[in-house]
Design a protein around this motif. Sequence first.
Motif, PDB file in Angstrom:
ATOM      1  N   GLY A  21       0.804  -1.216   0.000  1.00 38.94           N
ATOM      2  CA  GLY A  21       0.000   0.000   0.000  1.00 38.94           C
ATOM      3  C   GLY A  21       0.836   1.264   0.000  1.00 38.94           C
ATOM      4  N   THR A  22       2.150   1.104   0.195  1.00 42.15           N
ATOM      5  CA  THR A  22       3.049   2.263   0.193  1.00 42.15           C
ATOM      6  C   THR A  22       4.052   2.135  -0.951  1.00 42.15           C
ATOM      7  OG1 THR A  22       2.783   2.552   2.582  1.00 42.15           O
ATOM      8  CG2 THR A  22       4.695   3.609   1.562  1.00 42.15           C
ATOM      9  N   LEU A  23       4.909   1.115  -0.898  1.00 43.79           N
ATOM     10  CA  LEU A  23       5.863   0.898  -1.989  1.00 43.79           C
ATOM     11  C   LEU A  23       5.256   0.107  -3.133  1.00 43.79           C
ATOM     12  CD1 LEU A  23       9.186   0.035  -0.118  1.00 43.79           C
ATOM     13  CD2 LEU A  23       8.626   2.152  -1.333  1.00 43.79           C
ATOM     14  N   VAL A  24       4.429  -0.883  -2.782  1.00 39.89           N
ATOM     15  CA  VAL A  24       3.808  -1.720  -3.811  1.00 39.89           C
ATOM     16  C   VAL A  24       2.302  -1.773  -3.582  1.00 39.89           C
ATOM     17  CG1 VAL A  24       5.891  -3.123  -4.141  1.00 39.89           C
ATOM     18  CG2 VAL A  24       4.133  -3.890  -2.532  1.00 39.89           C
ATOM     19  N   VAL A  25       1.582  -2.042  -4.651  1.00 38.50           N
ATOM     20  CA  VAL A  25       0.128  -2.158  -4.573  1.00 38.50           C
ATOM     21  C   VAL A  25      -0.217  -3.287  -3.601  1.00 38.50           C
ATOM     22  CG1 VAL A  25      -1.966  -2.686  -5.882  1.00 38.50           C
ATOM     23  CG2 VAL A  25      -0.164  -1.264  -6.919  1.00 38.50           C
ATOM     24  N   ASP A  26      -1.141  -3.021  -2.703  1.00 40.05           N
ATOM     25  CA  ASP A  26      -1.507  -3.996  -1.682  1.00 40.05           C
ATOM     26  C   ASP A  26      -2.324  -5.139  -2.281  1.00 40.05           C
ATOM     27  OD1 ASP A  26      -1.905  -5.308   0.700  1.00 40.05           O
ATOM     28  OD2 ASP A  26      -3.426  -3.924   1.429  1.00 40.05           O
ATOM     29  N   VAL A  27      -1.752  -6.341  -2.208  1.00 40.46           N
ATOM     30  CA  VAL A  27      -2.463  -7.574  -2.546  1.00 40.46           C
ATOM     31  C   VAL A  27      -2.531  -8.352  -1.234  1.00 40.46           C
ATOM     32  CG1 VAL A  27      -2.415  -9.713  -3.888  1.00 40.46           C
ATOM     33  CG2 VAL A  27      -1.540  -7.578  -4.897  1.00 40.46           C
ATOM     34  N   PRO A  28      -3.698  -8.436  -0.598  1.00 40.42           N
ATOM     35  CA  PRO A  28      -3.772  -9.042   0.733  1.00 40.42           C
ATOM     36  C   PRO A  28      -3.136 -10.438   0.798  1.00 40.42           C
ATOM     37  CG  PRO A  28      -5.827  -7.944   0.223  1.00 40.42           C
ATOM     38  CD  PRO A  28      -4.996  -7.926  -1.040  1.00 40.42           C
ATOM     39  N   TYR A  29      -2.267 -10.611   1.796  1.00 40.09           N
ATOM     40  CA  TYR A  29      -1.594 -11.888   2.062  1.00 40.09           C
ATOM     41  C   TYR A  29      -0.895 -12.423   0.810  1.00 40.09           C
ATOM     42  CZ  TYR A  29      -4.787 -11.377   5.982  1.00 40.09           C
ATOM     43  OH  TYR A  29      -5.492 -10.883   7.053  1.00 40.09           O
ATOM     44  N   ASN A  30      -0.210 -11.558   0.109  1.00 39.11           N
ATOM     45  CA  ASN A  30       0.426 -11.954  -1.143  1.00 39.11           C
ATOM     46  C   ASN A  30       1.662 -12.821  -0.907  1.00 39.11           C
ATOM     47  OD1 ASN A  30       1.179 -12.165  -3.811  1.00 39.11           O
ATOM     48  ND2 ASN A  30       2.279 -10.214  -3.814  1.00 39.11           N
ATOM     49  N   GLY A  31       1.641 -14.017  -1.479  1.00 35.72           N
ATOM     50  CA  GLY A  31       2.803 -14.889  -1.458  1.00 35.72           C
ATOM     51  C   GLY A  31       3.358 -15.144  -2.847  1.00 35.72           C
ATOM     52  N   ASN A  32       2.858 -14.406  -3.844  1.00 41.31           N
ATOM     53  CA  ASN A  32       3.234 -14.618  -5.244  1.00 41.31           C
ATOM     54  C   ASN A  32       4.035 -13.426  -5.762  1.00 41.31           C
ATOM     55  OD1 ASN A  32       3.427 -14.982  -7.995  1.00 41.31           O
ATOM     56  ND2 ASN A  32       1.261 -15.442  -8.302  1.00 41.31           N
ATOM     57  N   PRO A  33       5.335 -13.594  -5.988  1.00 36.82           N
ATOM     58  CA  PRO A  33       6.163 -12.480  -6.476  1.00 36.82           C
ATOM     59  C   PRO A  33       5.662 -11.865  -7.777  1.00 36.82           C
ATOM     60  CG  PRO A  33       7.538 -14.309  -5.775  1.00 36.82           C
ATOM     61  CD  PRO A  33       6.124 -14.803  -5.758  1.00 36.82           C
ATOM     62  N   GLN A  34       4.973 -12.657  -8.593  1.00 38.92           N
ATOM     63  CA  GLN A  34       4.500 -12.139  -9.884  1.00 38.92           C
ATOM     64  C   GLN A  34       3.378 -11.115  -9.736  1.00 38.92           C
ATOM     65  OE1 GLN A  34       6.368 -12.714 -12.543  1.00 38.92           O
ATOM     66  NE2 GLN A  34       7.567 -13.844 -11.034  1.00 38.92           N
ATOM     67  N   LEU A  35       2.772 -11.039  -8.552  1.00 39.09           N
ATOM     68  CA  LEU A  35       1.701 -10.061  -8.326  1.00 39.09           C
ATOM     69  C   LEU A  35       2.218  -8.726  -7.796  1.00 39.09           C
ATOM     70  CD1 LEU A  35      -1.046 -12.353  -6.726  1.00 39.09           C
ATOM     71  CD2 LEU A  35      -0.772 -11.670  -9.130  1.00 39.09           C
ATOM     72  N   VAL A  36       3.530  -8.603  -7.612  1.00 33.34           N
ATOM     73  CA  VAL A  36       4.104  -7.365  -7.077  1.00 33.34           C
ATOM     74  C   VAL A  36       4.107  -6.288  -8.151  1.00 33.34           C
ATOM     75  CG1 VAL A  36       6.174  -6.288  -6.121  1.00 33.34           C
ATOM     76  CG2 VAL A  36       5.529  -8.606  -5.411  1.00 33.34           C
ATOM     77  N   ARG A  37       3.462  -5.159  -7.835  1.00 31.88           N
ATOM     78  CA  ARG A  37       3.437  -4.003  -8.743  1.00 31.88           C
ATOM     79  C   ARG A  37       3.784  -2.748  -7.934  1.00 31.88           C
ATOM     80  NH1 ARG A  37      -1.943  -4.839  -9.700  1.00 31.88           N
ATOM     81  NH2 ARG A  37      -2.257  -2.613  -9.842  1.00 31.88           N
ATOM     82  N   PRO A  38       4.835  -2.030  -8.307  1.00 30.33           N
ATOM     83  CA  PRO A  38       5.198  -0.826  -7.569  1.00 30.33           C
ATOM     84  C   PRO A  38       4.114   0.242  -7.642  1.00 30.33           C
ATOM     85  CG  PRO A  38       6.999  -1.530  -8.981  1.00 30.33           C
ATOM     86  CD  PRO A  38       5.800  -2.338  -9.375  1.00 30.33           C
ATOM     87  N   MET A  39       3.975   1.014  -6.583  1.00 24.33           N
ATOM     88  CA  MET A  39       3.122   2.196  -6.612  1.00 24.33           C
ATOM     89  C   MET A  39       3.721   3.177  -7.628  1.00 24.33           C
ATOM     90  SD  MET A  39       0.664   1.566  -4.473  1.00 24.33           S
ATOM     91  CE  MET A  39      -0.111   2.943  -3.631  1.00 24.33           C
TER      92      MET A  39
END
Length: 195
Positions: A16-34
């Motif tokens: 929610g600050t550095l990356v878009v918040d994906v609740p309980y994310n354990g998948n690196p492919q879902l990481v998207r920077p703000m």
Amino acid sequence: MGGTGTLKAVLFDRDGTLVVDVPYNGNPQLVRPMDSARSALEQVRRAGLATGVLSNQSGVARGLLTLNQVHAVNRRVEELLGPFDVWEICPHGPADGCTCRKPAPGMILAACSTLGLHPSQVAFVGDIGADVEAATAAGSRSVLVPTHVTRPEEIEAAGVVAENLLAAVGLLLDAATGTTGGEFQKPDARQDSPV
């Protein structure tokens, strides 16, 4: 180096600050920077300040994530946003009574210990009231960067609010260099913005 005063490091909340918040994310492919995360971090690093990430990860305590998954996501954050000088993760749940879970100051104090800094030399940037409260409890500066999940009362209670990460870093660097006289001002125009 004195025990108080000069800004030496900027620490950031992750989701929610550095990356878009994906609740309980354990998948690196879902990481998207703000949107402004890369630019903001470049400015902090160019200024010679240390950087760090502090993140509540209660999904571990809840059995929704493993620590290995958390570390894999963190590695992806570094691939996208560059290396950080310190990482602190709280794997506990809200009822565990730990001293690290924000709004407790434990992760900020641990990061300060790792970096060899006094809490007054550190600022913490986050998107919810618990981030601001953790910084206050540690004796550090804070900037709130609201998102759609930030409650109005959290925005009202925050001492310093910025519309995005780039603006937050600008406020911190201006204060550190004396451009604003070393004092933060709460922006009037941002109080009615949901972003």
